[in-house]
Design a protein around this motif. Structure first.
Motif, PDB file in Angstrom:
ATOM      1  N   LEU A  75      -3.718  -1.248  -6.605  1.00 41.80           N
ATOM      2  CA  LEU A  75      -4.023  -2.624  -6.200  1.00 41.80           C
ATOM      3  C   LEU A  75      -5.513  -2.897  -6.285  1.00 41.80           C
ATOM      4  O   LEU A  75      -5.946  -3.963  -6.754  1.00 41.80           O
ATOM      5  N   GLY A  76      -6.321  -1.944  -5.806  1.00 44.72           N
ATOM      6  CA  GLY A  76      -7.768  -2.119  -5.886  1.00 44.72           C
ATOM      7  C   GLY A  76      -8.241  -2.251  -7.319  1.00 44.72           C
ATOM      8  O   GLY A  76      -9.083  -3.109  -7.631  1.00 44.72           O
ATOM      9  N   LEU A 107      -4.863 -11.715  -1.178  1.00 44.70           N
ATOM     10  CA  LEU A 107      -4.100 -11.335  -2.370  1.00 44.70           C
ATOM     11  C   LEU A 107      -3.606  -9.895  -2.278  1.00 44.70           C
ATOM     12  O   LEU A 107      -2.440  -9.600  -2.560  1.00 44.70           O
ATOM     13  N   VAL A 108      -4.495  -8.999  -1.868  1.00 42.89           N
ATOM     14  CA  VAL A 108      -4.117  -7.593  -1.740  1.00 42.89           C
ATOM     15  C   VAL A 108      -3.006  -7.435  -0.717  1.00 42.89           C
ATOM     16  O   VAL A 108      -2.048  -6.677  -0.923  1.00 42.89           O
ATOM     17  N   TRP A 115       5.014  -4.735  -2.512  1.00 46.02           N
ATOM     18  CA  TRP A 115       5.226  -3.370  -3.007  1.00 46.02           C
ATOM     19  C   TRP A 115       6.084  -2.584  -2.014  1.00 46.02           C
ATOM     20  O   TRP A 115       7.002  -1.859  -2.392  1.00 46.02           O
ATOM     21  N   ALA A 116       5.794  -2.752  -0.727  1.00 46.33           N
ATOM     22  CA  ALA A 116       6.544  -2.023   0.296  1.00 46.33           C
ATOM     23  C   ALA A 116       7.951  -2.565   0.469  1.00 46.33           C
ATOM     24  O   ALA A 116       8.896  -1.810   0.747  1.00 46.33           O
ATOM     25  N   VAL A 150      -9.031  -0.195   1.826  1.00 47.65           N
ATOM     26  CA  VAL A 150      -9.490   0.541   0.650  1.00 47.65           C
ATOM     27  C   VAL A 150      -9.277  -0.280  -0.622  1.00 47.65           C
ATOM     28  O   VAL A 150     -10.168  -0.374  -1.483  1.00 47.65           O
ATOM     29  N   ALA A 151      -8.103  -0.887  -0.768  1.00 52.20           N
ATOM     30  CA  ALA A 151      -7.832  -1.685  -1.964  1.00 52.20           C
ATOM     31  C   ALA A 151      -8.781  -2.879  -2.055  1.00 52.20           C
ATOM     32  O   ALA A 151      -9.323  -3.177  -3.132  1.00 52.20           O
TER      33      ALA A 151
END
Length: 749
Positions: A75-76, A107-108, A115-116, A150-151
């Motif tokens: 994603l990042g 957005l992330v 995704w999950a 992190v992303a």
């Protein structure tokens, strides 16, 4: 020293390992009271300093969830590509588009949750190998706060190396320098990462203490925690967030597109509609401000949140008071300089960053250069040195005043606190609960930062030795030293106040003085020097976000470096493609509806101009006062300190001469000024009234709603940019009517 201005606060911080939300820690009694150095109103704590933020605004909860996962890296990387490619693409467009951190954060989150939710869970399969693969891919697994941070961190780091790429664009377009691939890679790498080492060395001063809040990022931190910590319990808050985002998005359609008058409401401009032209011109100069370089915007009011932003809901009261003083000075001095005809001000426009000949015609920097791009002093002698508008001179002067004041203010007022912070970090006794909560994670060792700097330094050294930058080795080293000297002071101010001091013009001025007549050398010098400062602040800011959200130190370091390099590489690749394919259009001063070289043309013009620094700002120069501003600025905090000695009660006033002088001139670079009074109103409402009178609502909603308003307005601006404002190459303007006039939106002349 005043408690609010302290770098380190030794207030008791309670249970550092608690997993309770900070809003749950509050006394039962009502009324106004003080307990454990915390002020309460109606049973709710009033946020006065960084210790209060650590205890009551940002949760110290740490679920121990994974941070560096396949999903967070993918994603990042994807959103780094999106943000960095869009940013460099629109460097060469007639309309500028930026991807904001809050927009990326949302957005992330949306894609991480999808995704999950929409991928199969590993336990649905019997095969251990399939389960392992799906777990590695994070299929069907919870999307946690650390993955989210992190992303978003990787994505937000993508434009850290933009400055170096823009220099290469100027080289290719205006000097026909096609540097080797080795030079391009090494210089981009060096410029993108040269400042990281300072943030690493200075962590004990600029990250660990509770008072180093980095206030302007609090809306993001609060949003992270509300999205991930007990979403069921936070349902009411998240519902309000969603409504605020929706309302902001719908509202932004009006001031940004359909009713542009909302961007600059001015009673005086409306009152002057039938006045003589001379009167209208004066009114436009003083009260107009909705258009770029229109006027001072005095008593002009904006309802456009894209210019107001949550920053002014977040910045502490002590910062905003200083900025308000700066605004008053701005209004007075800009009027006095222009109508007093300082530097022949009336010969030129009231506000403009352009250069002019003595008769008021525009000065074309290319008219004084030879084919190699250096200054042709014969041509310069025939045309004459460029003249600046009084607004530009004032802007440059106040920047230098602010830099000088920043250095001595930090040394005079924060010296003891910095020593204490360093000692507490070495003994691991720093009382901030978030610092204490991070002690269980391995620190990124200092040699990581030093090794990265050595690599970046030698990369830059190779580039300068090869000679393709026209910057000598000694100039390269001086640029790094200049940036390294100023960076610690900038980081301390930014951490304490949530705002910085502009230093880019100083780098350009020094570059011009050291390398006269060599604009390309000046560009490289300024890029290296300014990037040291900028990257130090950026990395320190993200390290603080990591401390608040409990992302391990080593992961923060590694992902910041990865995102920066990935973004720089993508920026460079896209730049090469555009410059090679659209060269003729980009060199055209006008361009077309799809491509424009205005940004890089301006960079080149500035480089040529600053290469005349000795003549323009030197001992015999017309604007000698600009470099003297550094010396005057150094003296201002001493004057402040002297007043405190004579009148001790002044110590209680949260004055900062660096911020005052910075805000006294920074508006000369923003173009429009109608937002100033709106930000003052927002600051008074948030920091002077809501925070003091209704701390319960402030603590729960101030930063969260600020993030929602930013996200909503930026979402619509992003969509409008491509749909109707010309970012896609075709502009579809809203029909002209009284609320959307063809001239200045505020109806001034």
């Amino acid at each position: 020293m005043d408690k609010e201005n302290a770098v380190v606060e030794t207030v008791a911080t309670g249970d550092g390992g608690s997993d309770k939300s900070p809003q749950a820690i509050e006394p039962d009694s009502g009324g106004v009271e003080a307990h454990d150095d915390v002020e309460y109103v109606k049973g709710h704590p009033v946020i006065n300093n960084g210790a209060d933020v650590s205890k009551f605004i940002v949760s110290d909860r740490d679920d121990g969830d994974p941070a560096l996962t396949f999903r967070s890296v993918v994603l990042g990387s994807v959103f780094t590509a999106l943000s960095s490619v869009i940013t460099i693409l629109y460097v060469f467009k007639p309309y500028q588009v930026q991807v904001s951190p809050v927009f990326l954060q949302l957005l992330v989150f949306v894609f991480g949750k999808a995704w999950a939710t929409f991928t199969p869970r590993p336990d649905r399969f019997k095969s251990p190998w399939i389960q392992k693969i799906l777990r590695f891919l994070n299929f069907g697994q919870h999307f946690g706060i650390k993955e989210h941070v992190v992303a978003a961190l990787i994505a937000s780091s993508g434009n850290n190396g933009l400055s170096g790429v823009e220099v290469h664009a100027v080289e290719r377009l205006f000097y026909d320098f096609h540097v080797s691939a080795t030079t391009a890679v090494l210089s981009t790498f060096s410029i993108a990462l040269c400042g990281f080492v300072l943030a690493g060395i200075l962590r004990p001063l600029i990250v660990y203490p509770g008072e180093m809040v980095y206030w302007s990022t609090l809306p993001q931190v609060v949003l992270y925690q509300n999205l991930h910590f007990d979403p069921a319990a936070n349902k009411r808050r998240l519902t309000k967030f969603a409504w605020a985002l929706l309302i902001a998005a719908v509202w932004e359609l009006f001031p940004a597109y359909m009713v542009t008058w909302f961007g600059g409401l001015s009673i005086f401009c409306l009152a002057s509609l039938d006045a003589p032209e001379h009167t209208r011109k004066v009114f436009s100069t003083i009260f107009g401000g909705a258009s770029s370089n229109e006027g001072l915007g005095l008593l002009n009011f904006s309802l456009d949140w894209q210019y107001i932003q949550s920053t002014f809901l977040s910045l502490p009261f002590k910062q905003q008071v200083n900025s308000w003083i700066g605004y008053v000075i701005f209004y007075i001095m800009m009027s006095a300089l222009y109508y007093g005809n300082a530097w022949n001000a009336k010969t030129f426009p009231f506000m403009s960053s352009s250069l002019f000949l003595s008769n008021g015609d525009k000065f074309t920097p290319d008219s004084v250069t030879n084919p190699s791009g250096t200054i042709d002093y014969g041509k310069l002698s025939a045309i004459g040195l460029p003249h600046l508008t009084s607004s530009t001179v004032w802007g440059y002067l106040t920047q230098n005043l602010a830099i000088g004041a920043l250095i001595t203010h930090v040394l005079i007022f924060y010296r003891k606190d910095m020593i204490l912070a360093w000692k507490q970090a070495r003994s691991r006794t720093q009382p901030d609960p978030h610092y204490q909560g991070m002690l269980k994670y391995k620190e990124a060792p200092m040699w990581w930062y030093l090794a990265l700097f050595v690599l970046a330094f030698f990369a830059g050294l190779i580039v300068t030795i090869k000679g393709e930058t026209t910057l000598p080795v000694w100039g390269y080293i001086v640029s790094l030293i200049l940036g390294a000297f100023i960076a610690p002071f900038s980081c301390i101010l930014y951490g304490l106040y949530g705002t910085g001091v502009g230093t880019n013009q100083l780098s350009k001025m020094v570059a011009g003085a050291l390398h006269p007549g060599r604009p390309l050398a000046g560009l490289y010098f300024a890029s290296w020097s300014h990037q040291v400062i900028l990257l130090s602040v950026n990395l320190a800011n993200w390290l603080k976000v990591g401390q608040y959200t409990k992302v391990p130190h080593r992961i923060m370091f590694a992902t910041q470096v990865y995102g920066t390099l990935l973004g720089a590489g993508l920026n460079y690749a896209v730049m090469i493609t555009i410059v090679n394919s659209q060269r003729e259009i980009l060199l055209d001063p006008i361009g077309n509806s799809v491509w424009s070289g205005a940004t890089v043309q301006n960079l080149n013009s500035q480089a040529i101009t600053w290469s005349l620094a000795k003549e323009v700002y030197g001992i015999h120069g017309r604007y000698l006062i600009v470099p003297l501003g550094l010396v005057i600025g150094l003296a201002l905090p001493f004057a402040h300190w002297g007043v405190i000695k004579l009148v001790p009660r002044v110590r209680k006033w949260p004055l900062n001469t660096a911020i005052i002088t910075s805000y006294a001139g920074a508006q000369t670079y923003y173009g429009s000024t109608s937002w100033i009074n709106s930000t003052i109103a927002v600051g008074i409402f948030s920091q002077a009234w809501l925070r003091r009178r209704m701390p319960g609502i402030y603590n729960k909603y101030n930063y969260l709603i600020g993030a929602a308003l930013d996200g909503g307005s930026q979402l619509i601006i992003f969509i409008l940019s491509f749909a109707v404002l010309g970012a896609s190459g075709t502009e579809r303007p809203f029909p002209t009517w009284w609320g959307n006039p063809s001239g200045n939106p505020d109806h001034c002349l």
